[in-house]
Design a protein around this motif. Structure first.
Motif, PDB file in Angstrom:
ATOM      1  N   ASP A  56     -15.114   5.292   0.975  1.00 20.20           N
ATOM      2  CA  ASP A  56     -15.949   4.371   1.747  1.00 20.20           C
ATOM      3  C   ASP A  56     -15.592   2.914   1.519  1.00 20.20           C
ATOM      4  OD1 ASP A  56     -17.291   6.495   2.880  1.00 20.20           O
ATOM      5  OD2 ASP A  56     -19.002   6.367   1.505  1.00 20.20           O
ATOM      6  N   GLU A  57     -15.311   2.535   0.262  1.00 15.24           N
ATOM      7  CA  GLU A  57     -14.999   1.130  -0.029  1.00 15.24           C
ATOM      8  C   GLU A  57     -13.776   0.660   0.751  1.00 15.24           C
ATOM      9  OE1 GLU A  57     -15.024   3.389  -2.665  1.00 15.24           O
ATOM     10  OE2 GLU A  57     -16.722   2.792  -3.893  1.00 15.24           O
ATOM     11  N   LEU A  58     -12.741   1.478   0.782  1.00 19.07           N
ATOM     12  CA  LEU A  58     -11.521   1.091   1.475  1.00 19.07           C
ATOM     13  C   LEU A  58     -11.675   1.185   2.989  1.00 19.07           C
ATOM     14  CD1 LEU A  58      -8.760   2.621  -0.831  1.00 19.07           C
ATOM     15  CD2 LEU A  58      -9.660   0.283  -0.786  1.00 19.07           C
ATOM     16  N   THR A  59     -12.452   2.130   3.463  1.00 23.95           N
ATOM     17  CA  THR A  59     -12.716   2.222   4.904  1.00 23.95           C
ATOM     18  C   THR A  59     -13.438   0.972   5.387  1.00 23.95           C
ATOM     19  OG1 THR A  59     -12.814   4.635   4.796  1.00 23.95           O
ATOM     20  CG2 THR A  59     -13.840   3.585   6.710  1.00 23.95           C
ATOM     21  N   ARG A  60     -14.437   0.525   4.619  1.00 25.07           N
ATOM     22  CA  ARG A  60     -15.151  -0.705   4.983  1.00 25.07           C
ATOM     23  C   ARG A  60     -14.216  -1.911   4.924  1.00 25.07           C
ATOM     24  NH1 ARG A  60     -19.327   1.765   2.138  1.00 25.07           N
ATOM     25  NH2 ARG A  60     -18.910   0.595   0.228  1.00 25.07           N
ATOM     26  N   LEU A  61     -13.355  -1.955   3.933  1.00 29.73           N
ATOM     27  CA  LEU A  61     -12.408  -3.043   3.793  1.00 29.73           C
ATOM     28  C   LEU A  61     -11.502  -3.131   5.026  1.00 29.73           C
ATOM     29  CD1 LEU A  61     -10.592  -4.065   0.645  1.00 29.73           C
ATOM     30  CD2 LEU A  61      -9.190  -3.473   2.593  1.00 29.73           C
ATOM     31  N   VAL A  62     -10.961  -2.001   5.461  1.00 27.54           N
ATOM     32  CA  VAL A  62     -10.106  -1.968   6.650  1.00 27.54           C
ATOM     33  C   VAL A  62     -10.912  -2.365   7.887  1.00 27.54           C
ATOM     34  CG1 VAL A  62      -8.792  -0.438   8.181  1.00 27.54           C
ATOM     35  CG2 VAL A  62      -8.462  -0.314   5.703  1.00 27.54           C
ATOM     36  N   GLY A  63     -12.154  -1.921   7.960  1.00 29.35           N
ATOM     37  CA  GLY A  63     -13.005  -2.260   9.098  1.00 29.35           C
ATOM     38  C   GLY A  63     -13.313  -3.730   9.218  1.00 29.35           C
ATOM     39  N   LEU A  64     -13.150  -4.477   8.144  1.00 28.27           N
ATOM     40  CA  LEU A  64     -13.410  -5.919   8.154  1.00 28.27           C
ATOM     41  C   LEU A  64     -12.221  -6.740   8.638  1.00 28.27           C
ATOM     42  CD1 LEU A  64     -15.356  -6.276   4.795  1.00 28.27           C
ATOM     43  CD2 LEU A  64     -16.293  -6.344   7.116  1.00 28.27           C
ATOM     44  N   LEU A  65     -11.099  -6.090   8.906  1.00 27.90           N
ATOM     45  CA  LEU A  65      -9.951  -6.837   9.425  1.00 27.90           C
ATOM     46  C   LEU A  65     -10.331  -7.528  10.729  1.00 27.90           C
ATOM     47  CD1 LEU A  65      -7.046  -4.263   8.961  1.00 27.90           C
ATOM     48  CD2 LEU A  65      -7.278  -6.458   7.783  1.00 27.90           C
ATOM     49  N   PRO A  66      -9.967  -8.793  10.879  1.00 30.85           N
ATOM     50  CA  PRO A  66     -10.233  -9.473  12.153  1.00 30.85           C
ATOM     51  C   PRO A  66      -9.440  -8.827  13.287  1.00 30.85           C
ATOM     52  CG  PRO A  66      -9.651 -11.050  10.432  1.00 30.85           C
ATOM     53  CD  PRO A  66      -9.379  -9.685   9.890  1.00 30.85           C
ATOM     54  N   PRO A  67      -9.959  -8.858  14.497  1.00 30.07           N
ATOM     55  CA  PRO A  67      -9.214  -8.315  15.635  1.00 30.07           C
ATOM     56  C   PRO A  67      -7.872  -9.026  15.783  1.00 30.07           C
ATOM     57  CG  PRO A  67     -11.469  -8.813  16.265  1.00 30.07           C
ATOM     58  CD  PRO A  67     -11.267  -9.378  14.900  1.00 30.07           C
ATOM     59  N   GLY A  68      -6.905  -8.314  16.286  1.00 29.42           N
ATOM     60  CA  GLY A  68      -5.605  -8.925  16.540  1.00 29.42           C
ATOM     61  C   GLY A  68      -4.462  -8.000  16.201  1.00 29.42           C
ATOM     62  N   ASP A  69      -3.275  -8.563  16.309  1.00 28.82           N
ATOM     63  CA  ASP A  69      -2.047  -7.846  15.987  1.00 28.82           C
ATOM     64  C   ASP A  69      -1.574  -8.288  14.609  1.00 28.82           C
ATOM     65  OD1 ASP A  69      -2.118  -6.652  18.471  1.00 28.82           O
ATOM     66  OD2 ASP A  69      -0.769  -8.111  19.383  1.00 28.82           O
TER      67      ASP A  69
END
Length: 96
Positions: A56-69
């Motif tokens: 869960d910690e890493l999934t949330r971390l990835v989910g916080l990436l700003p939109p973009g390429d």
């Protein structure tokens, strides 16, 4: 949890290195075709995280990436910044 080194005081997660494997997989074919300029979309990274069944910690971390390429370098910088901010580098590892 497995130990990282004999005598070390840090327990590594069973997921240690999984982010590196995910980043490698995301860019493997792209870099062969496009070189260092290869990019992935945030959605690609989020979907890859779900595929790798991250904690869960890493999934949330990835989910916080700003939109973009993201080039590989930019993605690694973003992920490592968050990993370091949470002091998870020795637990989950960083990416390059």
């Amino acid at each position: 949890m497995p130990r990282n080194h004999v005598g070390a005081n840090i327990d590594r997660s069973e997921f240690y290195g999984v982010l590196q494997r995910m980043v490698d997989a995301l860019f493997q074919d792209l870099q062969d075709l496009e070189g260092e300029d290869a990019t992935v979309r945030r959605l690609d990274v989020v979907l890859a995280a779900e595929t790798y069944d991250l904690p869960d910690e890493l999934t949330r971390l990835v989910g916080l990436l700003p939109p973009g390429d993201y080039t590989r370098l930019r993605l690694c910088d973003q992920l490592n910044s968050a990993i370091t901010g949470h002091a998870w580098g020795q637990v989950y590892g960083t990416v390059s």
